[in-house]
Write a protein that holds these residues in place. Structure first.
Motif, mmCIF file in Angstrom:
data_model
loop_
_atom_site.group_PDB
_atom_site.id
_atom_site.type_symbol
_atom_site.label_atom_id
_atom_site.label_comp_id
_atom_site.label_asym_id
_atom_site.label_seq_id
_atom_site.Cartn_x
_atom_site.Cartn_y
_atom_site.Cartn_z
ATOM 1 N N UNK A 139 0.820 -1.209 0.000
ATOM 2 C CA UNK A 139 0.000 0.000 0.000
ATOM 3 C C UNK A 139 0.852 1.257 0.000
ATOM 4 N N UNK A 140 0.439 2.255 -0.743
ATOM 5 C CA UNK A 140 1.127 3.547 -0.782
ATOM 6 C C UNK A 140 0.465 4.465 0.250
ATOM 7 N N UNK A 141 1.217 4.897 1.274
ATOM 8 C CA UNK A 141 0.611 5.740 2.312
ATOM 9 C C UNK A 141 0.020 7.019 1.716
ATOM 10 N N UNK A 142 -1.128 7.423 2.256
ATOM 11 C CA UNK A 142 -1.738 8.696 1.839
ATOM 12 C C UNK A 142 -2.333 8.679 0.438
ATOM 13 N N UNK A 143 -2.600 7.488 -0.124
ATOM 14 C CA UNK A 143 -3.060 7.426 -1.523
ATOM 15 C C UNK A 143 -4.568 7.270 -1.663
ATOM 16 N N UNK A 144 -5.312 7.400 -0.557
ATOM 17 C CA UNK A 144 -6.786 7.357 -0.629
ATOM 18 C C UNK A 144 -7.342 8.770 -0.400
ATOM 19 N N UNK A 145 -8.133 9.361 -1.269
ATOM 20 C CA UNK A 145 -8.624 8.848 -2.542
ATOM 21 C C UNK A 145 -7.662 9.065 -3.701
#
Ligand SMILES: CC(C)(COP(=O)(O)OP(=O)(O)OC[C@H]1O[C@@H](n2cnc3c(N)ncnc32)[C@H](O)[C@@H]1OP(=O)(O)O)[C@@H](O)C(=O)NCCC(=O)NCCS
Length: 160
Positions: A139-145
């Motif tokens: 998972x890439x941190x801070x990638x939502x949304x």
């Protein structure tokens, strides 16, 4: 849903030969565009159908399809909503759990590697465990949304 990062230089071997003689995976061809896009829209909605349309806009196309006994049963797009992004992807509900989704994922990522990418990003990854297990995605941190922030919802036709 977070984006996930995949190391393309550490991709698993192709899974296609494990699928059995009746299932094949290949890039879709431009003449198949309307058939494939309609199939996607019926099962996965207008947003993914739009992305599939975009995947047909280059030669070669940026969409792989899975066929079972000559019938369409799954698809996977790449380089559509952003360069370097994998997705969307989907397998017909009745055909899930047979390795088709994983095989489509690896074929599509291998095409990205062949195009020169060192890494791919799974855009807005729903089943994160699936991607983590299949190709070691993280998972890439801070990638939502992420890049999907503020995206329009598909509009229902207002009728005549
Ligand atoms: C996600 C999807 C493409 C997987 O396709 P599939 O053909 O069922 O997947 P596979 O059979 O190749 O599964 C490979 C492995 O991943 C596991 N897996 C499959 N779907 C999973 C999920 N949603 N979550 C966690 N693990 C999953 C399978 O159990 C299998 O594990 P195993 O090798 O131990 O048996 C399919 O479930 C689908 O179309 N889902 C709806 C659309 C969707 O969410 N697309 C992803 C958008 S980012």
């Amino acid at each position: 849903m977070p984006d996930m990062l995949v190391r393309l230089y550490d991709l698993p071997e192709s899974r296609v030969s494990r699928l059995g003689p009746d299932i094949g995976i290949r890039r879709a061809l431009a003449p198949e565009r309307r058939t494939v896009v309609s199939w996607i829209e019926e099962r996965f909605g207008a947003g993914w159908a739009g992305e599939a349309e975009a995947a047909f806009s280059s030669t070669p196309t940026r969409i792989h399809i899975a066929l079972f006994a000559g019938r369409l049963v799954g698809f996977a797009c790449h380089d559509v909503t952003a360069l370097g992004f994998f997705g969307p992807t989907g397998v017909d509900e009745a055909m899930r759990g047979k390795g088709i989704g994983e095989a489509l994922l690896i074929e599509s990522l291998a095409a990205m590697r062949a195009a020169g990418y060192a890494y791919a990003i799974i855009g807005g990854a729903g089943p994160t465990q699936f991607y983590a297990r299949a190709v070691g995605a993280v998972e890439i941190p801070g990638s939502t949304p992420g890049i999907y922030a503020g995206m329009l919802s598909p509009v229902e036709p207002s009728g005549t």
